[in-house]
Scaffold this active site. Structure first.
Site, PDB file in Angstrom:
ATOM      1  N   LYS A   1     -16.111 -13.797   5.867  1.00 16.10           N
ATOM      2  CA  LYS A   1     -17.139 -12.788   6.177  1.00 16.10           C
ATOM      3  C   LYS A   1     -18.370 -13.039   5.298  1.00 16.10           C
ATOM      4  CE  LYS A   1     -13.424  -9.510   7.031  1.00 16.10           C
ATOM      5  NZ  LYS A   1     -12.638  -8.480   6.356  1.00 16.10           N
TER       6      LYS A   1
ATOM      7  N   GLY B   1      -7.709  -7.989   1.471  1.00 12.10           N
ATOM      8  CA  GLY B   1      -6.444  -8.079   2.182  1.00 12.10           C
ATOM      9  C   GLY B   1      -5.960  -9.512   2.327  1.00 12.10           C
TER      10      GLY B   1
ATOM     11  N   ARG C   1       0.825  -1.220   0.000  1.00  9.09           N
ATOM     12  CA  ARG C   1       0.000   0.000   0.000  1.00  9.09           C
ATOM     13  C   ARG C   1       0.856   1.266   0.000  1.00  9.09           C
ATOM     14  NH1 ARG C   1      -4.876  -1.972   3.921  1.00  9.09           N
ATOM     15  NH2 ARG C   1      -6.406  -2.326   2.281  1.00  9.09           N
TER      16      ARG C   1
ATOM     17  N   GLY D   1     -12.646  -4.208   1.310  1.00  5.36           N
ATOM     18  CA  GLY D   1     -14.025  -3.744   1.486  1.00  5.36           C
ATOM     19  C   GLY D   1     -14.428  -2.768   0.382  1.00  5.36           C
TER      20      GLY D   1
HETATM   21  N1  ATP Z   1     -13.764 -22.883   5.726  1.00  2.00           N
HETATM   22  C1  ATP Z   1     -13.340 -21.852   6.447  1.00  2.00           C
HETATM   23  N2  ATP Z   1     -13.666 -21.772   7.756  1.00  2.00           N
HETATM   24  C2  ATP Z   1     -13.223 -20.736   8.497  1.00  2.00           C
HETATM   25  N3  ATP Z   1     -12.462 -19.724   8.028  1.00  2.00           N
HETATM   26  C3  ATP Z   1     -12.129 -19.775   6.740  1.00  2.00           C
HETATM   27  C4  ATP Z   1     -12.547 -20.820   5.879  1.00  2.00           C
HETATM   28  N4  ATP Z   1     -12.044 -20.584   4.660  1.00  2.00           N
HETATM   29  C5  ATP Z   1     -11.340 -19.444   4.730  1.00  2.00           C
HETATM   30  N5  ATP Z   1     -11.375 -18.961   5.982  1.00  2.00           N
HETATM   31  C6  ATP Z   1     -10.685 -17.769   6.498  1.00  2.00           C
HETATM   32  O1  ATP Z   1     -11.163 -16.617   5.853  1.00  2.00           O
HETATM   33  C7  ATP Z   1     -10.249 -15.567   6.143  1.00  2.00           C
HETATM   34  C8  ATP Z   1     -10.287 -14.517   5.074  1.00  2.00           C
HETATM   35  O2  ATP Z   1     -11.584 -14.076   4.879  1.00  2.00           O
HETATM   36  P1  ATP Z   1     -11.972 -12.572   4.444  1.00  2.00           P
HETATM   37  O3  ATP Z   1     -13.425 -12.619   4.132  1.00  2.00           O
HETATM   38  O4  ATP Z   1     -11.505 -11.640   5.504  1.00  2.00           O
HETATM   39  O5  ATP Z   1     -11.060 -12.374   3.105  1.00  2.00           O
HETATM   40  P2  ATP Z   1     -10.640 -11.051   2.295  1.00  2.00           P
HETATM   41  O6  ATP Z   1     -11.858 -10.394   1.777  1.00  2.00           O
HETATM   42  O7  ATP Z   1      -9.586 -11.450   1.328  1.00  2.00           O
HETATM   43  O8  ATP Z   1      -9.956 -10.100   3.342  1.00  2.00           O
HETATM   44  P3  ATP Z   1     -10.395  -8.628   3.866  1.00  2.00           P
HETATM   45  O9  ATP Z   1     -11.894  -8.572   3.891  1.00  2.00           O
HETATM   46  O10 ATP Z   1      -9.772  -8.611   5.236  1.00  2.00           O
HETATM   47  O11 ATP Z   1      -9.803  -7.629   2.920  1.00  2.00           O
HETATM   48  C9  ATP Z   1      -8.886 -16.232   6.260  1.00  2.00           C
HETATM   49  O12 ATP Z   1      -8.295 -15.864   7.470  1.00  2.00           O
HETATM   50  C10 ATP Z   1      -9.205 -17.742   6.200  1.00  2.00           C
HETATM   51  O13 ATP Z   1      -8.509 -18.494   7.170  1.00  2.00           O
HETATM   52  O1  3PG Z   2      -7.432  -2.268   5.515  1.00  2.00           O
HETATM   53  C1  3PG Z   2      -8.383  -1.780   4.898  1.00  2.00           C
HETATM   54  O2  3PG Z   2      -9.252  -2.499   4.329  1.00  2.00           O
HETATM   55  C2  3PG Z   2      -8.465  -0.276   4.752  1.00  2.00           C
HETATM   56  O3  3PG Z   2      -7.283   0.366   5.145  1.00  2.00           O
HETATM   57  C3  3PG Z   2      -9.667   0.251   5.524  1.00  2.00           C
HETATM   58  O4  3PG Z   2      -9.493   0.017   6.882  1.00  2.00           O
HETATM   59  P1  3PG Z   2     -10.772  -0.049   7.815  1.00  2.00           P
HETATM   60  O5  3PG Z   2     -11.531  -1.305   7.421  1.00  2.00           O
HETATM   61  O6  3PG Z   2     -10.233  -0.098   9.220  1.00  2.00           O
HETATM   62  O7  3PG Z   2     -11.591   1.190   7.561  1.00  2.00           O
END
Ligand code: ATP
Ligand code: 3PG
Length: 404
Positions: A205, A361, A40, A385
């Site tokens: 999520k 992330g 970043r 997000g």
């Molecule tokens: N079957 C599962 N059960 C529980 N957790 C899981 C499973 N599959 C993946 N994960 C977890 O999901 C997490 C990532 O999910 P997230 O929705 O945060 O992804 P992302 O969108 O790439 O990240 P962010 O939203 O933080 O930018 C990882 O830490 C992973 O271990």
């Molecule tokens: O890490 C992120 O996704 C951005 O820096 C936004 O951070 P935030 O989810 O704490 O607002």
């Protein structure tokens, strides 16, 4: 000296740049902090560089983590400012507060083409306040530090916060290069994707991401579902999912998506096999992975990855794709025993003949952890997000305010 898009000649002007410098830091035994991924910061350099080269006095405002409106040493941007200086190849001044005496003196001391970073903007309660007046009062203080504003923190444009939204109402403003580039890629994904257009969704999520499916059902040709989201879909299809991640209140929503997909000819691909264990991986317990059919998850097990048959099927579904968006790992990739599904998808993305975009992330971190070369992917978004909310069709406050 130089023009910056939409702002005219910025030479000698104080330009406040909102960047997203929210990078992962690791505490060191000596009390210091090490940046573990500077993506970043690197992505923020071109806008700052261009403004400095144009003779602007650049004042960077950013957040780190989620401090609760008061200073906390572990969330200080000092190490980030130092790294930015290295990447820019020039000295970067650091203000130990965001709008106080230090910030004012630091900004006053800047010469043309020089750069300063203000301390974490979230050390101030006004930044994230839900109260318009409180946020506005803080934005007034930020705006007083500058003559113009450039919005370049793509990862935060979905946040209605003082340094993202309110400050743009108070200063002549322009979009930064990073935000413009990210929006351009996402616009191509939403408006005119080359087909077949395949979306891969995973992660944990689930409720956050179901909204994306709603919007994508009308756009993508195929949706591949892995990660923690799978089990709500499997349950919606009538299968038992043991102790797997499950959002009971989303079962009807998942059923309606499956029905809509069937009605509109969109293919939703769910895994046919799952890697399970009897416990979520933790501590020194050795994982005991077992591959089972997706419709035969034992009651005492939980799904932690898509199985090898599903990994191959997802890769095959991606083979002829011309546009791919991937968000969310297929399994608990942080543990080797449950990383193979994510590896299969990442590998398939590197072979896509067309546009492949990775958002989020954890998905970006998975690519790095699994040893893939980032340049093998078309675009890795700096916003998780933010990119999802854009794809959902939601209005992003930090973009809207620039357009109004
Ligand atoms: N079957 C599962 N059960 C529980 N957790 C899981 C499973 N599959 C993946 N994960 C977890 O999901 C997490 C990532 O999910 P997230 O929705 O945060 O992804 P992302 O969108 O790439 O990240 P962010 O939203 O933080 O930018 C990882 O830490 C992973 O271990
Ligand atoms: O890490 C992120 O996704 C951005 O820096 C936004 O951070 P935030 O989810 O704490 O607002």
């Amino acid at each position: 000296m130089g023009e910056y898009a939409g702002l005219g000649d910025v030479a000698g002007k104080r330009v406040l740049v909102r960047s997203d410098l929210n990078v992962p830091l690791e505490a060191q035994p000596d009390g210091g902090q090490t940046i573990t991924d500077d993506k970043r910061i690197r992505a923020s350099v071109p806008t700052i560089r261009e403004l400095a080269d144009a003779g602007a006095r650049v004042v960077v405002v950013a957040h780190l983590g989620r401090p609760k409106g008061a200073p906390e040493e572990r969330y200080s941007l000092r190490p980030v400012a130092a790294r930015l200086g290295e990447l820019l190849g020039q000295e970067v001044a650091f203000a130990t507060d965001t709008v106080g005496d230090s910030a004012q003196e630091t900004v006053a001391g800047l010469g043309d083409g020089q750069v300063a970073v203000l301390e974490n903007v979230r050390f101030n309660p006004g930044e994230t306040s839900k109260d318009d007046a409180e946020r506005g009062a803080f934005a007034d203080q930020l705006a007083a530090l500058a003559d113009a504003f450039v919005s370049d923190g793509f990862g935060v444009v979905h946040r209605k916060q003082a340094s993202v939204y309110d400050v743009a109402l108070r200063l002549p403003h322009a979009m930064g290069k990073l935000v413009a580039a990210e929006i351009e890629v996402l616009r191509r994904l939403t408006e005119s994707p080359e087909r077949p257009y395949v979306v891969v969704l995973g992660g944990s999520k689930v409720s956050d991401k179901l909204g994306v499916i709603d919007n994508l059902l009308g756009k993508a040709d195929k949706l591949l579902i892995g990660g923690g989201m799978v089990f709500t879909f499997l349950k919606a299809e009538g299968h038992e999912v043991g102790k797997s991640l499950l959002e009971e209140d989303q079962l009807d929503t998942c059923r309606s998506y499956l029905q809509r997909a069937a009605d509109t000819g969109v293919e939703i691909v769910l895994p046919t096999d799952i890697v399970v264990d009897t416990e979520f991986p933790s501590g020194d317990r050795e994982p005991q992975p077992q591959v089972v059919a997706a419709d035969a998850i034992p009651a005492d097990a939980l799904g932690l990855d898509i199985g090898p048959e599903s990994g191959a099927a997802f890769a095959a579904a991606l083979a002829d794709a011309r546009t791919v968006f991937w968000n969310g790992p297929m399994g608990v990739f942080e543990v080797d025993a449950f990383a193979e599904g994510t590896r299969a998808v990442a590998e398939a993305l590197t072979k896509v003949d067309g546009l492949s975009v990775v958002g989020g992330g954890d998905s970006a971190a998975a690519i790095v952890r699994l040893g893939f070369d980032e340049s093998a992917f078309g675009h890795i978004s700096t916003g998780g997000g933010a990119s999802l909310e854009y794809l959902e069709g939601k209005e992003l406050p930090g973009i809207k305010v620039l357009e109004d």
